[in-house]
Write a protein that holds these residues in place. Structure first.
Motif, PDB file in Angstrom:
ATOM      1  N   SER A  51       0.918  -1.286   0.066  1.00  0.00           N
ATOM      2  CA  SER A  51       0.005   0.106  -0.032  1.00  0.00           C
ATOM      3  C   SER A  51       0.906   1.278   0.068  1.00  0.00           C
ATOM      4  CB  SER A  51      -0.872  -0.060   1.196  1.00  0.00           C
ATOM      5  OG  SER A  51      -1.838  -1.101   1.103  1.00  0.00           O
ATOM      6  N   ALA A  52       1.948   1.345   0.752  1.00  0.00           N
ATOM      7  CA  ALA A  52       3.002   2.508   0.601  1.00  0.00           C
ATOM      8  C   ALA A  52       3.474   2.578  -0.449  1.00  0.00           C
ATOM      9  CB  ALA A  52       4.029   2.214   2.027  1.00  0.00           C
ATOM     10  N   TYR A  53       3.838   1.451  -1.129  1.00  0.00           N
ATOM     11  CA  TYR A  53       4.567   1.542  -2.505  1.00  0.00           C
ATOM     12  C   TYR A  53       3.686   2.068  -3.707  1.00  0.00           C
ATOM     13  CZ  TYR A  53       8.152   0.187  -6.027  1.00  0.00           C
ATOM     14  OH  TYR A  53       9.226   0.057  -6.971  1.00  0.00           O
ATOM     15  N   THR A  54       2.431   1.739  -3.630  1.00  0.00           N
ATOM     16  CA  THR A  54       1.558   1.880  -4.897  1.00  0.00           C
ATOM     17  C   THR A  54       0.650   2.888  -4.667  1.00  0.00           C
ATOM     18  OG1 THR A  54      -0.039  -0.043  -4.208  1.00  0.00           O
ATOM     19  CG2 THR A  54       1.636  -0.750  -5.837  1.00  0.00           C
ATOM     20  N   GLY A  55       0.135   2.958  -3.205  1.00  0.00           N
ATOM     21  CA  GLY A  55      -0.956   4.045  -3.015  1.00  0.00           C
ATOM     22  C   GLY A  55      -2.314   3.323  -2.603  1.00  0.00           C
ATOM     23  N   ILE A  56      -2.371   2.196  -3.103  1.00  0.00           N
ATOM     24  CA  ILE A  56      -3.619   1.450  -2.822  1.00  0.00           C
ATOM     25  C   ILE A  56      -3.451   0.111  -2.470  1.00  0.00           C
ATOM     26  CG2 ILE A  56      -4.668   2.627  -4.919  1.00  0.00           C
ATOM     27  CD1 ILE A  56      -4.294   0.235  -6.692  1.00  0.00           C
ATOM     28  N   SER A  57      -4.323  -0.720  -1.977  1.00  0.00           N
ATOM     29  CA  SER A  57      -4.211  -1.843  -1.290  1.00  0.00           C
ATOM     30  C   SER A  57      -3.950  -3.161  -2.433  1.00  0.00           C
ATOM     31  CB  SER A  57      -5.355  -2.289  -0.561  1.00  0.00           C
ATOM     32  OG  SER A  57      -6.619  -2.603  -1.535  1.00  0.00           O
ATOM     33  N   VAL A  58      -3.439  -4.204  -1.937  1.00  0.00           N
ATOM     34  CA  VAL A  58      -3.432  -5.342  -2.802  1.00  0.00           C
ATOM     35  C   VAL A  58      -4.553  -5.684  -3.730  1.00  0.00           C
ATOM     36  CG1 VAL A  58      -2.581  -7.613  -3.083  1.00  0.00           C
ATOM     37  CG2 VAL A  58      -1.591  -6.365  -1.416  1.00  0.00           C
ATOM     38  N   PHE A  59      -5.802  -5.915  -2.910  1.00  0.00           N
ATOM     39  CA  PHE A  59      -6.985  -6.234  -3.419  1.00  0.00           C
ATOM     40  C   PHE A  59      -7.321  -5.057  -4.777  1.00  0.00           C
ATOM     41  CE2 PHE A  59     -11.539  -5.379  -3.711  1.00  0.00           C
ATOM     42  CZ  PHE A  59     -11.929  -6.644  -4.217  1.00  0.00           C
ATOM     43  N   LYS A  60      -7.200  -3.789  -4.084  1.00  0.00           N
ATOM     44  CA  LYS A  60      -7.542  -2.871  -5.562  1.00  0.00           C
ATOM     45  C   LYS A  60      -6.626  -2.881  -6.498  1.00  0.00           C
ATOM     46  CE  LYS A  60     -10.269   0.279  -2.286  1.00  0.00           C
ATOM     47  NZ  LYS A  60     -10.255   1.858  -1.900  1.00  0.00           N
TER      48      LYS A  60
END
Length: 290
Positions: A51-60
């Protein structure tokens, strides 16, 4: 709380492996457990780091990649039923698919199929931390003169896919599809990162053996001239092709001692769009030299 430092090479390598796996296994069960093992993180830390790396959760992120693939099918495979596209994207019903699709892209699946809003669509896939560093294996080749049919795109790069769709329709109508060994090229006349959106120019091209006749789509005859070129292969989505172009200009060209010829950089698309999975797309980038 532990945070990812995007420039740390170990994190880049681990997350690149995860992104490539997701791209290649969108039909599989992409659980946090399986992906955390792949990245060699604990489940708890992987979720936070992702989440920190992409800005969104794994699921999203996984759902977004499935919606991306579904949106391309909607736009470029008009005969595919929305029901089948929804189920292939691992949604339980067309209604759930439609809600997620509209929430993500601002259009219903049927509206997107009729007239995609490509500008808004492309903005959904901007992840500044996900730049991948390519291996620059540059070769010098003699490119032969090549006659092409070209459809000129003028305007925001976010609408380029609409021009691509028009060109694909023309190509299929004339029988000049890629399966018949007609190579596909792209010629950017300006840099979308530095050019005002309404001034961006790009030609979508297909190799032809004979002159193109007048047509309602506006496809024209053009020539890619013969000459020496530096060529490097870009792996992955053309949306990230800047990750290959910038090092070519910034790092390789000054060290090479070569001078540029008066013709734009151009692309040879080696994969069939959009049938080839994104992780498997290959594009040769040609830099014309004197």
């Amino acid at each position: 709380m532990s945070q990812v430092r995007p420039n740390t090479s170990a994190y880049v390598q681990r997350f690149s492996k995860v992104f490539e796996y997701i791209d290649a296994h969108l039909d599989d069960d992409l659980s946090v457990e399986s992906l955390s093992q792949l990245a060699n993180f604990s489940k708890f830390h992987f979720h936070r780091q992702f989440s920190a790396y992409t800005g969104i959760s794994v699921f999203k992120y996984v759902q977004l990649m499935r919606l991306r693939r579904a949106s391309l099918r909607l736009a470029f495979h008009q005969a595919d039923r929305i029901l089948d596209i929804a189920l292939d994207a691992r949604f339980e019903s067309p209604e759930a698919f439609a809600r997620a699709f509209k929430r993500t892209f601002g259009q219903t699946p049927s509206a997107f199929r009729r007239k995609p809003e490509w500008h808004a669509w492309s903005a959904c896939f901007v992840f500044p931390n996900l730049a991948r560093k390519p291996i620059m294996n540059v070769k010098i080749v003699d490119f032969p003169e090549t006659r092409v049919a070209a459809l000129e795109h003028r305007g925001h790069i976010g609408h380029l896919n609409e021009t691509v769709r028009v060109f694909i329709d023309w190509r299929q109508q004339t029988g000049l599809s890629p399966v018949q060994a007609s190579r596909t090229f792209g010629i950017p006349y300006s840099n979308p990162d530095t050019t005002p959106p309404d001034e961006f120019r790009f030609d979508v091209c297909g190799e032809v053996a004979a002159l193109v006749l007048d047509n309602p789509q506006g496809v024209r005859n053009k020539i890619i001239p013969a000459g020496r070129c530096a060529v490097v292969r870009h792996l992955g989505s053309p949306d990230r092709i800047g990750e290959t172009i910038y090092p070519l200009y910034r790092d390789w060209l000054p060290k090479s001692g070569k001078e540029l010829r008066d013709f734009p950089l151009f692309f040879h698309y080696l994969s069939v769009y959009p049938e080839t999975p994104e992780h498997a797309w290959q594009t040769d980038v040609y830099l014309p030299l004197k």
